[in-house]
Design a protein around this motif. Structure first.
Motif, PDB file in Angstrom:
ATOM      1  N   GLY A 130      -6.526   7.062  -5.996  1.00  8.03           N
ATOM      2  CA  GLY A 130      -5.894   6.186  -5.238  1.00  8.03           C
ATOM      3  C   GLY A 130      -4.820   5.249  -5.953  1.00  8.03           C
ATOM      4  O   GLY A 130      -3.766   4.764  -5.291  1.00  8.03           O
ATOM      5  N   GLN A 131      -5.058   5.367  -7.347  1.00  5.82           N
ATOM      6  CA  GLN A 131      -4.121   4.516  -7.886  1.00  5.82           C
ATOM      7  C   GLN A 131      -2.677   5.188  -8.404  1.00  5.82           C
ATOM      8  O   GLN A 131      -1.648   4.634  -8.886  1.00  5.82           O
ATOM      9  CB  GLN A 131      -4.695   3.920  -9.472  1.00  5.82           C
ATOM     10  CG  GLN A 131      -5.767   2.942  -9.190  1.00  5.82           C
ATOM     11  CD  GLN A 131      -5.213   1.657  -8.592  1.00  5.82           C
ATOM     12  OE1 GLN A 131      -4.100   1.305  -9.299  1.00  5.82           O
ATOM     13  NE2 GLN A 131      -5.899   0.960  -7.823  1.00  5.82           N
ATOM     14  N   TYR A 143     -12.737   6.297  -5.783  1.00  5.41           N
ATOM     15  CA  TYR A 143     -11.560   6.933  -5.405  1.00  5.41           C
ATOM     16  C   TYR A 143     -10.509   6.132  -5.357  1.00  5.41           C
ATOM     17  O   TYR A 143      -9.322   6.555  -5.863  1.00  5.41           O
ATOM     18  CB  TYR A 143     -11.802   7.436  -3.779  1.00  5.41           C
ATOM     19  CG  TYR A 143     -10.467   7.997  -3.190  1.00  5.41           C
ATOM     20  CD1 TYR A 143     -10.027   9.358  -3.048  1.00  5.41           C
ATOM     21  CD2 TYR A 143      -9.774   7.112  -2.619  1.00  5.41           C
ATOM     22  CE1 TYR A 143      -8.899   9.660  -2.859  1.00  5.41           C
ATOM     23  CE2 TYR A 143      -8.482   7.468  -1.829  1.00  5.41           C
ATOM     24  CZ  TYR A 143      -8.048   8.665  -2.023  1.00  5.41           C
ATOM     25  OH  TYR A 143      -6.899   9.284  -1.529  1.00  5.41           O
ATOM     26  N   ARG A 144     -10.473   4.634  -5.132  1.00  5.59           N
ATOM     27  CA  ARG A 144      -9.462   3.894  -5.129  1.00  5.59           C
ATOM     28  C   ARG A 144      -8.923   3.611  -6.227  1.00  5.59           C
ATOM     29  O   ARG A 144      -7.998   3.275  -6.545  1.00  5.59           O
ATOM     30  CB  ARG A 144     -10.051   2.619  -4.343  1.00  5.59           C
ATOM     31  CG  ARG A 144      -8.936   1.381  -4.293  1.00  5.59           C
ATOM     32  CD  ARG A 144      -9.606   0.405  -3.427  1.00  5.59           C
ATOM     33  NE  ARG A 144     -10.843  -0.249  -3.801  1.00  5.59           N
ATOM     34  CZ  ARG A 144     -11.085  -0.962  -4.827  1.00  5.59           C
ATOM     35  NH1 ARG A 144      -9.866  -1.522  -5.424  1.00  5.59           N
ATOM     36  NH2 ARG A 144     -12.164  -1.641  -5.230  1.00  5.59           N
ATOM     37  N   LYS A 145      -9.972   3.475  -7.559  1.00  5.30           N
ATOM     38  CA  LYS A 145      -9.537   3.165  -8.592  1.00  5.30           C
ATOM     39  C   LYS A 145      -9.179   4.145  -9.637  1.00  5.30           C
ATOM     40  O   LYS A 145      -8.612   4.034 -10.526  1.00  5.30           O
ATOM     41  CB  LYS A 145     -10.922   2.581  -9.273  1.00  5.30           C
ATOM     42  CG  LYS A 145     -10.921   1.272  -8.742  1.00  5.30           C
ATOM     43  CD  LYS A 145     -12.383   0.599  -9.550  1.00  5.30           C
ATOM     44  CE  LYS A 145     -12.563  -1.126  -8.972  1.00  5.30           C
ATOM     45  NZ  LYS A 145     -13.823  -1.462  -9.636  1.00  5.30           N
ATOM     46  N   ASP A 170     -14.991   3.189  -3.923  1.00  4.04           N
ATOM     47  CA  ASP A 170     -14.414   2.347  -4.915  1.00  4.04           C
ATOM     48  C   ASP A 170     -13.831   3.274  -6.014  1.00  4.04           C
ATOM     49  O   ASP A 170     -12.817   2.821  -6.641  1.00  4.04           O
ATOM     50  CB  ASP A 170     -15.304   1.402  -5.577  1.00  4.04           C
ATOM     51  CG  ASP A 170     -14.996   0.526  -6.673  1.00  4.04           C
ATOM     52  OD1 ASP A 170     -14.130  -0.369  -6.482  1.00  4.04           O
ATOM     53  OD2 ASP A 170     -15.549   0.642  -7.938  1.00  4.04           O
ATOM     54  N   ARG A 202       0.918  -1.037  -0.077  1.00  2.83           N
ATOM     55  CA  ARG A 202       0.053   0.113  -0.127  1.00  2.83           C
ATOM     56  C   ARG A 202       0.889   1.394  -0.015  1.00  2.83           C
ATOM     57  O   ARG A 202       1.832   1.394   0.854  1.00  2.83           O
ATOM     58  CB  ARG A 202      -0.782   0.209   1.242  1.00  2.83           C
ATOM     59  CG  ARG A 202      -1.843   1.153   1.317  1.00  2.83           C
ATOM     60  CD  ARG A 202      -2.572   1.214   2.456  1.00  2.83           C
ATOM     61  NE  ARG A 202      -1.699   1.619   3.822  1.00  2.83           N
ATOM     62  CZ  ARG A 202      -1.707   2.617   4.206  1.00  2.83           C
ATOM     63  NH1 ARG A 202      -1.845   3.796   3.533  1.00  2.83           N
ATOM     64  NH2 ARG A 202      -0.854   2.660   5.433  1.00  2.83           N
ATOM     65  N   ARG A 246     -14.915  -6.687  -0.388  1.00  2.00           N
ATOM     66  CA  ARG A 246     -15.243  -5.271  -0.968  1.00  2.00           C
ATOM     67  C   ARG A 246     -16.671  -5.018  -1.518  1.00  2.00           C
ATOM     68  O   ARG A 246     -16.947  -4.031  -2.140  1.00  2.00           O
ATOM     69  CB  ARG A 246     -14.181  -4.867  -2.342  1.00  2.00           C
ATOM     70  CG  ARG A 246     -12.753  -4.726  -1.826  1.00  2.00           C
ATOM     71  CD  ARG A 246     -11.920  -4.349  -3.041  1.00  2.00           C
ATOM     72  NE  ARG A 246     -10.573  -4.399  -2.679  1.00  2.00           N
ATOM     73  CZ  ARG A 246      -9.903  -3.201  -2.106  1.00  2.00           C
ATOM     74  NH1 ARG A 246     -10.819  -2.177  -1.723  1.00  2.00           N
ATOM     75  NH2 ARG A 246      -8.753  -3.461  -1.903  1.00  2.00           N
ATOM     76  N   SER A 285      -1.312   7.085   2.037  1.00  2.00           N
ATOM     77  CA  SER A 285      -2.151   7.809   1.895  1.00  2.00           C
ATOM     78  C   SER A 285      -1.995   9.421   2.073  1.00  2.00           C
ATOM     79  O   SER A 285      -0.960   9.811   2.807  1.00  2.00           O
ATOM     80  CB  SER A 285      -3.590   7.384   2.709  1.00  2.00           C
ATOM     81  OG  SER A 285      -3.322   7.652   3.942  1.00  2.00           O
ATOM     82  N   GLU A 307     -18.589  -2.177   0.066  1.00  2.00           N
ATOM     83  CA  GLU A 307     -17.728  -0.776  -0.296  1.00  2.00           C
ATOM     84  C   GLU A 307     -18.633   0.229  -0.890  1.00  2.00           C
ATOM     85  O   GLU A 307     -19.097  -0.112  -2.037  1.00  2.00           O
ATOM     86  CB  GLU A 307     -16.323  -0.861  -0.952  1.00  2.00           C
ATOM     87  CG  GLU A 307     -15.577   0.341  -0.897  1.00  2.00           C
ATOM     88  CD  GLU A 307     -14.197  -0.207  -1.775  1.00  2.00           C
ATOM     89  OE1 GLU A 307     -14.040  -0.447  -2.894  1.00  2.00           O
ATOM     90  OE2 GLU A 307     -13.135  -0.365  -1.268  1.00  2.00           O
TER      91      GLU A 307
END
Length: 348
Positions: free
Chosen positions: A281-282, A276-278, A274, A6, A266, A9, A269
């Motif tokens: 967040g990537q 934001y993460r994709k 989701d 990870r 997930r 953040s 979620e």
């Protein structure tokens, strides 16, 4: 289930120095000196804001003979208390924003230089204000904020390489390389110059005439190719400032990689999480730093120029001030994109 890596953040970046888990976090928050640590953070915030306002007021009072001459001829006369209070509140908000975002004194110097440059450039290029008056006001605006920051917040690692912990700064050789420094400064300066020159040669003069009623002279906008070298030279300090604020801070960030167990499920979620993460967040942390700083700087340039020019210069409409500020904001976005392209090179 196998663990996954990870990337730290955004919250990790803002982590207080007492909770730093890895030397890499020192890039964003170096531990305060013992004397500063004894002052509570809210108290330091208040000291920075009020110290900046008081120092600015004192310095402008002491230099009134220099700064009030031809500046007074173009300045709007503020008679209502809310007009004066609004400008003071804007100044305080600007200082507070820099503190909350974790800027050190070097960041603040670059940030204020760039956000106030459109205003002072307008006064110099088109209002015929003497260089002594412009530079004195410019210097006071920057110093009155930089000095409190220098006393109450330690520099980040990228601005203190000689004392930065091992592993706290990435790409040290790039940041210290003279040729790379020159190339990035010249690239940023060229973008500022080309955008401003292109605006002069096309749509901007008509907008200046329409929205700046008391503008005495727009010959600078009609200088043509002969005026480009002088324009470029005057913008070199801007190239240096934007390089420090955007490129140095993002390129120097050392990734903090930790191990975290993969979430078991997930399915529940939230969609926004989701998304934001994709998307965001990537991205790597240094890319997020560059994007966020570019957007903060561009929006601050536009807002500060609009408030300062429309609020302090007579016979200027809000639309006109925003148009002038948008030229500089667009330049900032273009420079951020250029630095992103440079940082995408392998090894950076």
């Amino acid at each position: 289930m196998a663990p996954r890596k990870r990337i730290s953040s955004v919250n990790d970046l803002a982590m207080p120095s007492s909770q730093v888990r890895d030397p890499n976090d020192a890039l964003t928050a170096m531990a305060p000196s013992p004397s500063l640590a004894r002052i509570p953070s809210p108290a330091r915030f208040a000291l920075v804001v009020f110290g900046s306002l008081i120092m600015s007021s004192v310095l402008f009072t002491l230099t009134a003979d220099v700064t009030q001459g031809d500046l007074g001829l173009v300045s709007k006369h503020l008679e209502e208390w809310w007009e004066v209070g609004g400008l003071v509140a804007w100044k305080a908000a600007e200082v507070g924003l820099a503190w909350v975002l974790g800027f050190d004194s070097w960041d603040v110097a670059s940030f204020l230089f760039l956000t106030h440059q459109p205003t002072f450039s307008l006064l110099s290029f088109f209002y015929g204000v003497r260089p002594t008056s412009t530079l004195a006001s410019y210097l006071i605006t920057i110093l009155s904020t930089v000095v409190p920051f220098a006393f109450l917040r330690r520099p980040t690692s990228v601005h203190d390489l000689s004392h930065a912990p091992s592993g706290a700064v990435a790409n040290r050789t790039i940041l210290q390389d003279t040729a790379t420094t020159i190339y990035t400064i010249l690239a940023a300066t060229s973008i500022f110059s080309i955008v401003l020159y292109g605006s002069y040669a096309s749509w901007l003069p008509a907008q200046l005439v329409v929205h700046f009623e008391s503008l005495p002279d727009i010959s600078a906008a009609h200088a043509g190719p002969a005026g480009f070298p002088a324009l470029f030279l005057t913008l070199i300090p801007s190239g240096y400032a934007v390089r420090d604020f955007l490129f140095v801070s993002s390129t120097g960030h050392a990734e903090n990689v930790t191990e975290e167990a993969e979430p078991a499920n997930r399915e529940d979620e939230y969609l926004i999480v989701d998304f934001y993460r994709k998307t965001w967040g990537q991205l790597s942390v240094k890319t997020r730093i560059l994007i966020s700083r570019t957007l903060i700087l561009a929006s601050s340039v536009l807002l500060n120029t609009t408030v300062q020019i429309a609020g302090t210069i007579q016979d200027v409409s809000i639309q006109g001030a925003a148009i002038w500020g948008s030229v500089w904001a667009i330049s900032t976005l273009a420079i951020g994109a250029t630095f992103s392209w440079i940082e995408a090179v392998d090894g950076v």
